[in-house]
Design a protein around this motif. Structure first.
Motif, mmCIF file in Angstrom:
data_model
loop_
_atom_site.group_PDB
_atom_site.id
_atom_site.type_symbol
_atom_site.label_atom_id
_atom_site.label_comp_id
_atom_site.label_asym_id
_atom_site.label_seq_id
_atom_site.Cartn_x
_atom_site.Cartn_y
_atom_site.Cartn_z
ATOM 1 N N ASP A 282 -5.974 27.415 -43.031
ATOM 2 C CA ASP A 282 -7.352 26.661 -42.870
ATOM 3 C C ASP A 282 -8.153 26.932 -41.631
ATOM 4 N N LEU A 283 -7.415 27.219 -40.512
ATOM 5 C CA LEU A 283 -7.789 27.264 -39.368
ATOM 6 C C LEU A 283 -9.066 28.361 -39.015
ATOM 7 N N PRO A 284 -8.810 29.490 -39.440
ATOM 8 C CA PRO A 284 -10.063 30.545 -39.513
ATOM 9 C C PRO A 284 -11.371 29.958 -39.744
ATOM 10 N N GLU A 285 -11.412 29.286 -40.783
ATOM 11 C CA GLU A 285 -12.800 28.782 -41.236
ATOM 12 C C GLU A 285 -13.434 27.828 -40.253
ATOM 13 N N LEU A 286 -12.473 26.894 -39.645
ATOM 14 C CA LEU A 286 -12.958 25.955 -38.507
ATOM 15 C C LEU A 286 -13.565 26.584 -37.527
ATOM 16 N N GLY A 287 -13.768 27.729 -37.245
ATOM 17 C CA GLY A 287 -14.191 28.298 -36.143
ATOM 18 C C GLY A 287 -15.934 28.297 -36.154
ATOM 19 N N GLU A 288 -16.316 28.059 -37.284
ATOM 20 C CA GLU A 288 -17.621 28.074 -37.802
ATOM 21 C C GLU A 288 -18.246 26.611 -37.543
ATOM 22 N N THR A 289 -17.387 25.700 -37.470
ATOM 23 C CA THR A 289 -17.912 24.442 -37.458
ATOM 24 C C THR A 289 -17.963 23.865 -35.922
ATOM 25 N N ASP A 290 -18.530 22.647 -35.845
ATOM 26 C CA ASP A 290 -18.465 22.371 -34.450
ATOM 27 C C ASP A 290 -17.347 21.113 -34.170
ATOM 28 N N LEU A 291 -16.205 21.410 -35.146
ATOM 29 C CA LEU A 291 -14.735 20.783 -34.667
ATOM 30 C C LEU A 291 -14.379 21.458 -33.624
ATOM 31 N N VAL A 292 -14.328 22.912 -33.625
ATOM 32 C CA VAL A 292 -13.717 23.697 -32.514
ATOM 33 C C VAL A 292 -14.787 24.283 -31.539
ATOM 34 N N ASP A 293 -14.719 23.879 -30.309
ATOM 35 C CA ASP A 293 -15.300 24.431 -29.389
ATOM 36 C C ASP A 293 -14.480 24.324 -27.927
ATOM 37 N N MET A 294 -15.111 24.419 -26.884
ATOM 38 C CA MET A 294 -14.290 24.498 -25.550
ATOM 39 C C MET A 294 -13.796 23.224 -25.207
ATOM 40 N N THR A 295 -14.214 22.078 -25.797
ATOM 41 C CA THR A 295 -13.695 20.813 -25.581
ATOM 42 C C THR A 295 -12.386 20.585 -26.583
ATOM 43 N N THR A 296 -12.127 21.560 -27.401
ATOM 44 C CA THR A 296 -11.161 21.178 -28.290
ATOM 45 C C THR A 296 -9.795 21.934 -28.037
ATOM 46 N N THR A 297 -8.567 21.209 -28.191
ATOM 47 C CA THR A 297 -7.267 21.709 -28.022
ATOM 48 C C THR A 297 -6.684 21.686 -29.361
ATOM 49 N N LEU A 298 -6.032 23.038 -29.766
ATOM 50 C CA LEU A 298 -5.318 23.102 -30.931
ATOM 51 C C LEU A 298 -3.760 22.917 -30.773
ATOM 52 N N LEU A 299 -3.006 22.308 -31.661
ATOM 53 C CA LEU A 299 -1.564 21.970 -31.370
ATOM 54 C C LEU A 299 -0.803 22.634 -32.789
ATOM 55 N N VAL A 300 -0.150 23.725 -32.308
ATOM 56 C CA VAL A 300 0.183 24.496 -33.436
ATOM 57 C C VAL A 300 1.790 24.251 -33.778
ATOM 58 N N GLY A 301 2.162 23.623 -34.816
ATOM 59 C CA GLY A 301 3.591 23.468 -34.959
ATOM 60 C C GLY A 301 4.539 24.607 -35.085
ATOM 61 N N ASN A 302 5.716 24.316 -34.746
ATOM 62 C CA ASN A 302 6.973 25.425 -35.245
ATOM 63 C C ASN A 302 7.186 25.399 -36.601
ATOM 64 N N GLU A 303 8.467 26.089 -36.993
ATOM 65 C CA GLU A 303 8.810 26.195 -38.474
ATOM 66 C C GLU A 303 9.239 24.866 -38.671
ATOM 67 N N ASP A 304 9.747 23.829 -38.062
ATOM 68 C CA ASP A 304 10.190 22.598 -38.055
ATOM 69 C C ASP A 304 9.451 21.463 -38.343
ATOM 70 N N THR A 305 8.163 21.845 -37.849
ATOM 71 C CA THR A 305 7.233 20.745 -37.630
ATOM 72 C C THR A 305 6.658 20.379 -39.095
ATOM 73 N N TYR A 306 6.451 19.092 -39.372
ATOM 74 C CA TYR A 306 6.017 18.401 -40.705
ATOM 75 C C TYR A 306 4.951 17.139 -40.323
ATOM 76 N N VAL A 307 4.338 16.856 -41.413
ATOM 77 C CA VAL A 307 3.279 15.781 -41.329
ATOM 78 C C VAL A 307 4.041 14.812 -42.169
ATOM 79 N N TRP A 308 4.139 13.508 -41.612
ATOM 80 C CA TRP A 308 4.686 12.476 -41.953
ATOM 81 C C TRP A 308 3.629 11.349 -41.614
ATOM 82 N N ASP A 309 3.207 10.571 -42.787
ATOM 83 C CA ASP A 309 2.331 9.178 -42.521
ATOM 84 C C ASP A 309 1.082 9.725 -41.390
ATOM 85 N N ASP A 310 0.452 10.671 -41.815
ATOM 86 C CA ASP A 310 -0.764 11.218 -40.934
ATOM 87 C C ASP A 310 -0.332 11.592 -39.831
ATOM 88 N N ARG A 311 0.782 12.142 -39.409
ATOM 89 C CA ARG A 311 1.164 12.087 -38.176
ATOM 90 C C ARG A 311 2.009 13.460 -37.844
#
Length: 324
Positions: A282-311
């Motif tokens: 979903d990341l490519p389409e976020l480039g056209e939104t105000d969520l991603v700019d010079m004040t944004t940091t992206l944290l890209v997980g590795n192959e083991d990263t998962y989401v649990w309890d919204d974290r």
């Protein structure tokens, strides 16, 4: 983290170092009284107006100053809000007579720090060299000077540049009692907003670093993604480098599953902070939104990263050695 739409209204003023400033002149007296060459305003590679060209050599040297040297300290402000600043950083800023920094970072300073300083000097985006030299010249003129930045002075910041310019002027770090006061880097403050994504091997990459060419950035991205590191992406989107973001997404999707979790943290610690956890696809389409700019940091997980309890959770490996 930074923004590229800041303007500077400090031209034609007199600084507290005793020298008159005149950004429009070709041969001006430096703000600390030493002779320095200063070309007329020009547009830098990042699209912001700067009062010195990238190719300009350092003007004044240590021999141009008669006063006993003062002190220079590089201070990291952390994520942005006053409570995110370390006690040591606040103390260093309170002790400084002069504070020098990028306009946006100066605006983050607590009121008591601003009111307590004798003078504050700021420049817009891409004024790194001019403001760093200004800070050094003020210190060589006998003042106690703090040069500030968000995050940490050693992460895409000016601590190294300051030492390089001090050396080029024939001065020494010891002469200026040079010190670095660390702050919480953007990757760490943003990671705290989304859980625990960076507890394993991590690589940080800036997409809008005007000092690094895109082929080099692409090579680093390929290597980091291929080797399985978690990746923190600084400055992912700027008006002048929109294609960098698209290329970054393309490279990441070449090596990572589209369902890989990505933390997107906009303006961490500031009034307009926004936090989302999305999938890499979903990341490519976020480039056209105000969520991603010079004040944004992206944290890209590795192959083991998962989401649990919204974290986001990146396992450290304890589960392979311990029962819990």
């Amino acid at each position: 983290m930074s923004t590229d739409d800041t303007t500077d209204a400090s031209t034609g003023s007199e600084s507290n170092c005793g020298g008159a400033t005149d950004d429009a002149s070709t041969e001006s007296e430096s703000k600390c009284g030493a002779s320095a060459s200063s070309p007329s305003s020009s547009t830098g590679s990042c699209g912001a107006t700067d009062d010195r060209s990238d190719e300009e050599e350092v003007g004044a040297t240590v021999d141009d100053f008669d006063a006993d040297p003062g002190r220079l300290v590089a201070v990291g402000l952390g994520p942005g809000q006053p409570e995110g600043m370390t006690a040591k950083a606040r103390s260093a800023l309170s002790d400084a007579e002069h504070i020098v920094g990028y306009t946006t970072y100066v605006e983050l300073l607590p009121d008591e720090i601003v009111e307590g300083a004798e003078d504050i000097y700021d420049t817009p985006m891409c004024g790194e060299v001019s403001r760093t030299e200004e800070a050094i010249d003020r210190a060589l003129a006998g003042n106690s000077v703090a040069i500030i930045g968000s995050g940490d002075p050693n992460v895409y910041a000016l601590a190294g540049l300051a030492l390089e310019i001090v050396e080029s002027k024939g001065a020494t770090a010891s002469m200026l009692d040079f010190d670095v006061v660390p702050g919480v880097p953007a990757a760490q403050s943003c990671a705290a907003r989304v859980g625990a994504p960076l507890v394993n091997d991590t690589v940080s990459i800036s997409l809008s670093d005007h000092l690094t060419d895109m082929p080099t950035i692409e090579s680093r991205l390929h290597a980091a993604a291929k080797e399985g590191f978690t990746i923190s992406v600084y400055n992912p989107w700027s008006r002048k480098r929109r294609d960098n973001y698209a290329k970054c997404c393309e490279i990441l999707l070449e090596h990572r599953d589209p369902e890989t979790p990505v933390g997107v943290v906009h303006a961490a610690g500031r009034e307009d902070e926004r936090v989302e956890i999305v999938e890499l696809g979903d990341l490519p389409e976020l480039g056209e939104t105000d969520l991603v700019d010079m004040t944004t940091t992206l944290l890209v997980g590795n192959e083991d990263t998962y989401v649990w309890d919204d974290r986001m959770v990146t396992p450290r490996g304890y589960e392979t050695k311990y029962d819990y």
